[in-house]
Write an enzyme that holds these catalytic residues in place. Structure first.
Site, PDB file in Angstrom:
ATOM      1  NE  ARG A 106      -3.424   2.805   2.814  1.00 19.58           N
ATOM      2  CZ  ARG A 106      -3.518   3.782   4.003  1.00 19.58           C
ATOM      3  NH1 ARG A 106      -2.676   3.073   4.437  1.00 19.58           N
ATOM      4  NH2 ARG A 106      -4.540   4.112   3.680  1.00 19.58           N
ATOM      5  CG  HIS A 195      -9.513   6.167   3.016  1.00 21.74           C
ATOM      6  ND1 HIS A 195     -10.531   6.562   3.127  1.00 21.74           N
ATOM      7  CD2 HIS A 195      -8.942   5.543   3.966  1.00 21.74           C
ATOM      8  CE1 HIS A 195      -9.929   7.280   4.781  1.00 21.74           C
ATOM      9  NE2 HIS A 195      -8.448   6.706   4.893  1.00 21.74           N
TER      10      HIS A 195
END
Length: 413
Positions: A106, A195
């Site tokens: 990520r 997100h």
């Protein structure tokens, strides 16, 4: 931006495991997944990195033993990742396994260049480093995780999956701030959103819950955790999102203010004598719910509200008011809304938040069924009655699975 096919199946006999690493400012989350059936083989969390009371919690493969914990100082992310590798090796799932196909990372900020999952090279890593000024709290930790993982398995494909990528489809009129164009371009100032892996996963699952393809539905996704963001997704593509250049903009969050008059920063500098760094800490770490009432845990805030605590009640009302504003605004942006979807820690678990956010929006076609809303479940579900014009849903997010899917789709192809 192209959307990778993330639903493929691993070929028999080929490497079929993906390790997902999420390196935060003081923590590392990891999951090892078998992509042949999308099952979790093991997972863990290293938290309070750099403190004397660091802790590692490791969950082994199902049915093979109890959760393992160890405490003691873990000095930095390099040591944390090596400790996680040791725990995986103890389960026979070491990073040297020939079944490991790739490591997916990520990465919070991908700027304008990285709009899809990307195999990490030295050049890619340098570009992620160049983005540190627009993500100073997140990208440095992501970079450390990448470097350590590359050192542990230099022969293995390492893939960066960017929080900002899903929002790269926003039209220019939604992504631009109304400031001088030359200044904005020179300093990469625009709205990127965050997100993204969660919004991508949840909007796709919401379409499936409605029995439709993502291209057929318009969805408002409310990712409500300690960090919180909203997105308007039209036909599977993000057209608007609440976070901007940084994760500070938008909804009221656990410790972040969300939307605020920019002149507040000038006022604090001139009148209170605060430095830029002090204002940064105030808005990012001492604002939001914790700034309003001293708590950023929604469960504790609701307990205090039920006991008549006025500060907690005001904090809750401000939080809900901001949510309603975004639901209304994104309804206007989309024109037609098929579903409003709640996800992440607060969104998935707080019935009072969902009920309050939808209350009074009946003219928008939004209604919550009290009995359905009270059900606790880990599966996607509708909480609106059958007669509601717009569905209201709860869809548990799975950012690690989304990262694994995108990573595997890239290296498998």
């Amino acid at each position: 931006m192209t959307t990778p096919n993330t639903e493929g199946t691993a070929a028999a006999g080929s490497p079929n495991r993906v390790l997902v690493l999420n390196s935060g400012s003081s923590s590392v989350k990891y999951q090892l997944l078998d992509m042949s059936d999308r099952s979790r083989l093991a997972s863990g969390l290293v938290e309070r990195i750099g403190e004397e009371t660091s802790r590692l919690v490791h969950t082994p493969p199902p049915g093979t033993g109890a959760v393992r914990e160890r405490e003691g100082r873990i000095a930095d992310h390099d040591e944390a990742l090596r400790a996680a590798a040791e725990e995986l090796a103890a389960d026979g799932l070491g990073l040297d396994s020939p079944d490991l196909a790739a490591i997916g990372h990520r990465v919070v900020h991908g700027g304008l260049r990285f709009t899809e999952p990307t195999v990490i090279t030295d050049e890619v890593l340098k570009e992620i480093e160049r983005l540190v000024p627009v993500a100073p709290l997140h990208n440095p930790a992501n970079i450390t995780g990448i470097r350590t993982a590359r050192a542990l398995r230099p022969d293995l494909p390492q893939v960066a999956v960017f929080d900002t990528a899903f929002h790269a489809t926003m039209p220019e009129y939604a992504a631009r701030y109304a400031i001088d164009v030359e200044t904005a371009d020179a300093h990469r100032i625009r709205r990127y959103g965050f997100h993204g892996t969660s919004h991508a996963y949840v909007s796709r699952k919401a379409a499936a819950l409605l029995g439709k393809e993502p291209a057929e539905v318009n969805v408002i996704v409310l990712h409500l955790g300690n960090g919180a963001s909203a997105s308007a997704v039209a036909g599977g593509r993000c057209v608007e999102t609440s976070m901007g250049l940084t994760p500070l903009e938008g909804l009221v969050m656990g410790t972040r203010s969300g939307d605020i008059d920019p002149a507040v920063t000038f006022h604090l500098k001139r009148v209170a004598g605060m430095s830029a760094d002090e204002i940064d800490v105030l808005l990012n770490k001492k604002s939001g719910l914790v700034g309003l009432c001293g708590d950023n845990d929604m469960r504790e805030i609701r307990r205090r509200v039920d006991e008549g605590d006025e500060r907690a009640a005001l904090a809750f009302d401000i939080y809900i008011h901001r949510l309603k504003k975004y639901i209304g605004a994104y309804s206007a942006v989309l024109g037609r809304v098929d579903a409003v979807v709640f996800t992440a820690g607060v969104g998935e678990n707080s019935g009072p938040v969902r009920e309050a956010a939808i209350a009074g929006l009946e003219e928008f076609g939004l209604v919550v069924d009290a009995d359905l809303n009270a059900v606790r479940s880990g599966v996607p579900r509708l909480i609106s009655p059958d007669y509601a014009r717009v569905a209201v849903a709860v869809v548990p997010t799975d950012e690690e699975l989304e990262i694994a899917n995108q990573t595997f789709a890239l290296v498998d192809n």
